[in-house]
Design a protein around this motif. Structure first.
Motif, PDB file in Angstrom:
ATOM      1  N   GLY A 279       0.768  -1.244   0.000  1.00 56.92           N
ATOM      2  CA  GLY A 279       0.000   0.000   0.000  1.00 56.92           C
ATOM      3  C   GLY A 279       0.791   1.282   0.000  1.00 56.92           C
ATOM      4  O   GLY A 279       0.204   2.346  -0.166  1.00 56.92           O
ATOM      5  N   GLU A 280       2.135   1.240   0.155  1.00 57.47           N
ATOM      6  CA  GLU A 280       2.846   2.517   0.269  1.00 57.47           C
ATOM      7  C   GLU A 280       2.774   3.328  -1.026  1.00 57.47           C
ATOM      8  O   GLU A 280       2.941   4.545  -1.001  1.00 57.47           O
ATOM      9  CB  GLU A 280       4.301   2.302   0.692  1.00 57.47           C
ATOM     10  CG  GLU A 280       5.201   1.739  -0.385  1.00 57.47           C
ATOM     11  CD  GLU A 280       6.578   1.341   0.152  1.00 57.47           C
ATOM     12  OE1 GLU A 280       6.624   0.680   1.185  1.00 57.47           O
ATOM     13  OE2 GLU A 280       7.579   1.695  -0.472  1.00 57.47           O
ATOM     14  N   LEU A 281       2.529   2.663  -2.156  1.00 55.96           N
ATOM     15  CA  LEU A 281       2.449   3.384  -3.426  1.00 55.96           C
ATOM     16  C   LEU A 281       1.023   3.773  -3.802  1.00 55.96           C
ATOM     17  O   LEU A 281       0.804   4.349  -4.867  1.00 55.96           O
ATOM     18  CB  LEU A 281       3.080   2.535  -4.542  1.00 55.96           C
ATOM     19  CG  LEU A 281       4.609   2.455  -4.476  1.00 55.96           C
ATOM     20  CD1 LEU A 281       5.144   1.402  -5.431  1.00 55.96           C
ATOM     21  CD2 LEU A 281       5.230   3.808  -4.800  1.00 55.96           C
ATOM     22  N   LEU A 300      -2.159  -2.988   5.897  1.00 52.09           N
ATOM     23  CA  LEU A 300      -2.233  -1.866   4.955  1.00 52.09           C
ATOM     24  C   LEU A 300      -1.129  -0.868   5.293  1.00 52.09           C
ATOM     25  O   LEU A 300      -0.995  -0.447   6.433  1.00 52.09           O
ATOM     26  CB  LEU A 300      -3.607  -1.182   5.054  1.00 52.09           C
ATOM     27  CG  LEU A 300      -3.855  -0.038   4.057  1.00 52.09           C
ATOM     28  CD1 LEU A 300      -3.878  -0.567   2.625  1.00 52.09           C
ATOM     29  CD2 LEU A 300      -5.148   0.690   4.391  1.00 52.09           C
ATOM     30  N   ARG A 301      -0.364  -0.509   4.247  1.00 55.54           N
ATOM     31  CA  ARG A 301       0.873   0.243   4.471  1.00 55.54           C
ATOM     32  C   ARG A 301       0.895   1.536   3.694  1.00 55.54           C
ATOM     33  O   ARG A 301       1.822   1.785   2.932  1.00 55.54           O
ATOM     34  CB  ARG A 301       2.039  -0.605   3.964  1.00 55.54           C
ATOM     35  CG  ARG A 301       2.798  -1.283   5.054  1.00 55.54           C
ATOM     36  CD  ARG A 301       3.961  -2.028   4.500  1.00 55.54           C
ATOM     37  NE  ARG A 301       5.068  -1.191   4.124  1.00 55.54           N
ATOM     38  CZ  ARG A 301       5.738  -0.409   4.962  1.00 55.54           C
ATOM     39  NH1 ARG A 301       5.403  -0.310   6.210  1.00 55.54           N
ATOM     40  NH2 ARG A 301       6.761   0.290   4.523  1.00 55.54           N
ATOM     41  N   CYS A 302      -0.101   2.364   3.852  1.00 51.44           N
ATOM     42  CA  CYS A 302      -0.113   3.617   3.081  1.00 51.44           C
ATOM     43  C   CYS A 302       0.971   4.583   3.567  1.00 51.44           C
ATOM     44  O   CYS A 302       1.378   4.554   4.718  1.00 51.44           O
ATOM     45  CB  CYS A 302      -1.472   4.295   3.194  1.00 51.44           C
ATOM     46  SG  CYS A 302      -2.791   3.347   2.416  1.00 51.44           S
ATOM     47  N   HIS A 303       1.412   5.409   2.631  1.00 57.52           N
ATOM     48  CA  HIS A 303       2.207   6.605   2.951  1.00 57.52           C
ATOM     49  C   HIS A 303       1.134   7.668   3.191  1.00 57.52           C
ATOM     50  O   HIS A 303       0.471   8.113   2.245  1.00 57.52           O
ATOM     51  CB  HIS A 303       3.096   6.929   1.747  1.00 57.52           C
ATOM     52  CG  HIS A 303       4.048   8.050   1.956  1.00 57.52           C
ATOM     53  ND1 HIS A 303       5.397   7.846   2.182  1.00 57.52           N
ATOM     54  CD2 HIS A 303       3.863   9.389   1.951  1.00 57.52           C
ATOM     55  CE1 HIS A 303       5.996   9.029   2.304  1.00 57.52           C
ATOM     56  NE2 HIS A 303       5.094   9.974   2.165  1.00 57.52           N
ATOM     57  N   VAL A 304       0.943   8.048   4.450  1.00 56.71           N
ATOM     58  CA  VAL A 304      -0.266   8.793   4.820  1.00 56.71           C
ATOM     59  C   VAL A 304      -0.410  10.084   4.009  1.00 56.71           C
ATOM     60  O   VAL A 304      -1.510  10.427   3.575  1.00 56.71           O
ATOM     61  CB  VAL A 304      -0.298   9.046   6.347  1.00 56.71           C
ATOM     62  CG1 VAL A 304      -1.361  10.066   6.711  1.00 56.71           C
ATOM     63  CG2 VAL A 304      -0.574   7.727   7.077  1.00 56.71           C
ATOM     64  N   SER A 305       0.702  10.792   3.754  1.00 55.28           N
ATOM     65  CA  SER A 305       0.558  12.036   2.991  1.00 55.28           C
ATOM     66  C   SER A 305       0.180  11.751   1.535  1.00 55.28           C
ATOM     67  O   SER A 305      -0.501  12.549   0.900  1.00 55.28           O
ATOM     68  CB  SER A 305       1.831  12.882   3.071  1.00 55.28           C
ATOM     69  OG  SER A 305       2.908  12.277   2.405  1.00 55.28           O
ATOM     70  N   ALA A 306       0.588  10.603   0.982  1.00 59.88           N
ATOM     71  CA  ALA A 306       0.306  10.296  -0.427  1.00 59.88           C
ATOM     72  C   ALA A 306      -1.156   9.933  -0.666  1.00 59.88           C
ATOM     73  O   ALA A 306      -1.622   9.981  -1.808  1.00 59.88           O
ATOM     74  CB  ALA A 306       1.208   9.157  -0.911  1.00 59.88           C
TER      75      ALA A 306
END
Ligand code: MG
Length: 424
Positions: A279-281, A300-306
């Motif tokens: 999820g980072e991308l 779930l591995r989001c880059h929160v600002s993205a």
């Protein structure tokens, strides 16, 4: 009908009365690179002298575009608004470009969103995690990256981290040529090939299980082990790798396929004996929600600002909690200390928390960002200061101008021995 050039800014006030006279008076982006990594922070000022907020908008590979979006497009929409209307403001900004989303617009949105949450916390006299419902844990357990050119060097690094208190460690070991992701390579690994510094997927699939077999022998059974593939496998090879790691009990296996193939993640996860993280991308909240709801991820591995900031991230966090998925927000060196504080506010306020990636900021970053949180004993403890508890010394920040194309120069060399590009 969009306004024509020269027209005054359209009215962005909502049809309700603000509760008091507080107003947003300024919005601007600040780019600084005290560690060499360009960080983008948004500052939102208010009519109350001294009351301002900071938000992370770091898209380090396209920082000029984010800063221009904040300064020229997004910021003017906020002037005169009451900073309390966070939901309305971020929805208004999100919809206002008609075409929405993507890492540039989402990072600009995140910078504003997080800055408004910072202001909300300062007005309430509370850290943001209290605005989110308060703590459900004392601190967030962290993982750091252990890396080396050889298996033994990687495991020695892991032992040093474990001695510092880390109970979760990511292992990445170098390969011939350009190396695997997150570890040094051995240049010239394929001297007869068109690209002697190439990265070879078959070699990677053969040697990665050996790394984790040796890791269990050396590090023991107690430590949790993680690994990041960095998007370089086909869905079938992802299953082959996951099954080859079954005996070594990974905490998670990350980014086994590229985001272009995320629709195949549910079948990969169903066939994987180890938890799948991704999820980072992601740069779309609906896509992140689909990944959770379709069974594509265990973490779930989001880059929160993205994905647009704290406001969408807290909704995804709730979705994770309701569906048994856990969170593992992306947080290496290309997240500002303000973004780290936002990650931590989510980590300590949700039962869905899985693990937090960490970065140890050097002294220069801590000086530019007073209040920077650094790991203690393998954990991050939230600040009790109002808002994020992180400030920005702009005079110092100006001493560290950003350099462009650092990532691009590296990424352009990530090729197979035959010369074909691989995802960086
Ligand atoms: Mg990663």
């Amino acid at each position: 009908m969009p306004p024509s050039p020269g027209q005054v800014m359209p009215e962005t006030q909502p049809p309700w009365q603000p509760r008091d006279g507080l107003r947003v008076t300024g919005v601007r982006a600040i780019v600084t690179a005290p560690e060499g990594i360009p960080l983008v922070v948004v500052r939102v000022d208010t009519s109350d002298a001294g009351l301002y907020g900071l938000g992370c908008a770091t898209f380090t590979q396209r920082f000029h575009a984010v800063a221009a979006t904040v300064d020229e497009h997004v910021g003017p929409l906020l002037i005169g608004r009451h900073p309390a209307d966070i939901e309305d403001i971020v929805r208004m900004i999100h919809l206002s470009s008609y075409w929405r989303g993507g890492p540039v617009l989402n990072n600009a949105l995140s910078g504003v969103d997080m800055a408004l949450w910072d202001i909300a916390g300062k007005r309430a006299g509370m850290p943001v995690h209290e605005l989110l419902g308060g703590r459900v844990r004392a601190a967030a357990p962290l993982y750091l990256h252990a890396e080396g050119a050889t298996v033994e060097a990687t495991l020695e690094h892991a032992q040093r981290l474990m001695a510092d208190g880390y109970r979760h460690v990511r292992l990445q070991t170098g390969q011939p040529g350009h190396g695997t992701y997150g570890a040094p390579g051995a240049p010239g690994g394929y001297p007869a090939a068109p690209h002697p510094d190439g990265w070879d997927v078959r070699h990677y699939l053969r040697t990665t299980p050996a790394l984790f077999e040796r890791a269990r022998q050396v590090l023991g059974e107690e430590v949790e082990l993680l690994h990041d593939v960095h998007s370089r496998l086909t869905p079938k090879d992802a299953v082959i790798l996951a099954r080859s790691l079954a005996d070594h009990r990974l905490f998670f296996l990350e980014d086994v396929v590229a985001p272009e193939h995320y629709d195949r993640l549910p079948e990969v996860r169903a066939a994987s004996p180890v938890p799948i993280a991704a999820g980072e991308l992601l740069v779309s909240v609906p896509e992140a929600a689909r990944l959770v709801l379709n069974g594509g991820v265990d973490l779930l591995r989001c880059h929160v600002s993205a994905i647009g900031g704290l406001t969408p991230a807290r909704k995804l966090t709730a979705l994770c909690e309701l569906t048994g998925v856990r969170t593992a927000w992306h947080s290496p060196g290309d997240v500002s200390p303000v973004g780290v504080a936002a990650n931590l506010a989510l980590d300590v306020s949700t039962p869905a928390f899985g693990i937090q990636e960490a970065h140890v900021y050097p002294e220069a970053v801590c000086e530019v960002f007073p209040g920077t949180l650094n790991p203690v004993g393998g954990h991050l403890h939230p600040s009790s200061a109002p808002g994020w508890g992180v400030e920005l010394d702009e005079r110092l920040a100006a001493r560290f101008p950003p350099v462009t194309h650092l990532h691009e120069r590296w990424a352009a060399r990530v090729r197979r021995p035959d010369g074909g590009l691989e995802p960086p």
